[in-house]
Motif scaffolding. Structure first.
Motif, PDB file in Angstrom:
ATOM      1  N   ALA A  27       6.699 -19.856  38.628  1.00  0.00           N
ATOM      2  CA  ALA A  27       7.244 -19.974  37.269  1.00  0.00           C
ATOM      3  C   ALA A  27       6.403 -20.901  36.394  1.00  0.00           C
ATOM      4  CB  ALA A  27       8.683 -20.453  37.319  1.00  0.00           C
ATOM      5  N   GLY A  28       5.929 -22.007  36.955  1.00  0.00           N
ATOM      6  CA  GLY A  28       5.122 -22.937  36.170  1.00  0.00           C
ATOM      7  C   GLY A  28       3.833 -22.309  35.693  1.00  0.00           C
ATOM      8  N   ALA A  29       3.177 -21.553  36.566  1.00  0.00           N
ATOM      9  CA  ALA A  29       1.924 -20.899  36.190  1.00  0.00           C
ATOM     10  C   ALA A  29       2.175 -19.836  35.123  1.00  0.00           C
ATOM     11  CB  ALA A  29       1.267 -20.275  37.419  1.00  0.00           C
ATOM     12  N   CYS A  30       3.170 -19.010  35.333  1.00  0.00           N
ATOM     13  CA  CYS A  30       3.475 -17.949  34.355  1.00  0.00           C
ATOM     14  C   CYS A  30       3.907 -18.531  33.015  1.00  0.00           C
ATOM     15  CB  CYS A  30       4.571 -17.029  34.892  1.00  0.00           C
ATOM     16  SG  CYS A  30       3.948 -15.756  36.000  1.00  0.00           S
ATOM     17  N   ASN A  31       4.667 -19.616  33.052  1.00  0.00           N
ATOM     18  CA  ASN A  31       5.145 -20.221  31.807  1.00  0.00           C
ATOM     19  C   ASN A  31       4.015 -20.799  30.968  1.00  0.00           C
ATOM     20  OD1 ASN A  31       7.861 -19.620  32.044  1.00  0.00           O
ATOM     21  ND2 ASN A  31       8.322 -21.475  33.181  1.00  0.00           N
ATOM     22  N   VAL A  32       2.890 -21.089  31.589  1.00  0.00           N
ATOM     23  CA  VAL A  32       1.739 -21.619  30.855  1.00  0.00           C
ATOM     24  C   VAL A  32       0.796 -20.492  30.439  1.00  0.00           C
ATOM     25  CG1 VAL A  32      -0.317 -23.075  31.044  1.00  0.00           C
ATOM     26  CG2 VAL A  32       1.862 -23.871  31.965  1.00  0.00           C
ATOM     27  N   ILE A  33       0.475 -19.633  31.390  1.00  0.00           N
ATOM     28  CA  ILE A  33      -0.536 -18.601  31.148  1.00  0.00           C
ATOM     29  C   ILE A  33      -0.039 -17.490  30.228  1.00  0.00           C
ATOM     30  CG2 ILE A  33      -1.919 -16.797  32.260  1.00  0.00           C
ATOM     31  CD1 ILE A  33      -2.024 -18.595  34.749  1.00  0.00           C
ATOM     32  N   VAL A  34       1.126 -16.933  30.517  1.00  0.00           N
ATOM     33  CA  VAL A  34       1.585 -15.730  29.813  1.00  0.00           C
ATOM     34  C   VAL A  34       1.811 -15.950  28.312  1.00  0.00           C
ATOM     35  CG1 VAL A  34       3.395 -13.957  29.718  1.00  0.00           C
ATOM     36  CG2 VAL A  34       2.444 -14.658  31.924  1.00  0.00           C
ATOM     37  N   PRO A  35       2.507 -17.014  27.871  1.00  0.00           N
ATOM     38  CA  PRO A  35       2.672 -17.178  26.419  1.00  0.00           C
ATOM     39  C   PRO A  35       1.344 -17.334  25.673  1.00  0.00           C
ATOM     40  CG  PRO A  35       4.238 -18.568  27.572  1.00  0.00           C
ATOM     41  CD  PRO A  35       3.290 -18.013  28.601  1.00  0.00           C
ATOM     42  N   SER A  36       0.417 -18.054  26.275  1.00  0.00           N
ATOM     43  CA  SER A  36      -0.885 -18.237  25.635  1.00  0.00           C
ATOM     44  C   SER A  36      -1.617 -16.906  25.492  1.00  0.00           C
ATOM     45  CB  SER A  36      -1.748 -19.207  26.440  1.00  0.00           C
ATOM     46  OG  SER A  36      -1.137 -20.472  26.472  1.00  0.00           O
ATOM     47  N   LEU A  37      -1.563 -16.095  26.541  1.00  0.00           N
ATOM     48  CA  LEU A  37      -2.212 -14.787  26.481  1.00  0.00           C
ATOM     49  C   LEU A  37      -1.513 -13.879  25.465  1.00  0.00           C
ATOM     50  CD1 LEU A  37      -2.969 -14.132  30.259  1.00  0.00           C
ATOM     51  CD2 LEU A  37      -4.559 -14.839  28.468  1.00  0.00           C
TER      52      LEU A  37
END
Length: 172
Positions: A27-37
């Protein structure tokens, strides 16, 4: 910003994500990467958009859809209006694609996160949003079948009429 630097960074993300494997679903990785992308999808620079699509494809290929769908739906709902249509397009592709993870049944995740987004944007005035949402609704119908109309109507009884008016081939 400097588009060459942005493109290089996005290309690096596309190369690194496969090496992270299942850790991308964290969840931490997705919460950082996905919104930025997702936000980068709205770039006016075509090279940035292309690199963003490649980085998102890498994330989708390596992460559980249950981790990605809610984040993308949230960005489409609360983010820049410019990202709505591109996110709907990506979501339509993701809905049609087989899901990597089996932690949560795909239909439940779609009903909880993606269907409400799709119903909210039925009234959007922008042609590109309407077209992208049409693709998403068709993809949802392919996965959910008759449950699409039932679940949409549970969210709001007016959704049945909106779906029937906009998509008569889906709603009998």
């Amino acid at each position: 910003g400097n588009s060459k630097v942005t493109v290089s960074a996005l290309q690096a993300v596309a190369r690194i994500v496969p090496r992270l494997g299942d850790a991308v679903s964290d969840a931490g990785a997705c919460n950082v990467i996905v919104p930025s992308l997702c936000n980068a999808l709205a770039s006016a620079n075509s090279a940035v958009r292309q690199a963003t699509e490649e980085a998102l494809a890498a994330v989708r290929a390596n992460a559980d859809g249950a981790a990605i769908f809610p984040i993308m739906a949230s960005v489409a709902t609360f983010g820049s209006p410019r990202v709505k249509a591109p996110i709907l397009e990506v979501l339509a592709h993701m809905v049609r694609a087989p899901d990597k993870g089996a932690d949560a049944p795909k239909a439940q995740v779609l009903i909880k996160h993606v269907l409400p987004l799709s119903m909210r944007v039925l009234d959007d005035a922008k042609a590109e949003v309407k077209a992208a949402n049409g693709k998403l609704i068709a993809a949802l119908q392919g996965v959910l079948g008759n449950a699409l109309v039932d679940e949409a109507t549970k969210l709001n009884s007016a959704n049945y009429h909106k779906l029937r008016t906009s998509f008569p081939d889906i709603v009998q």
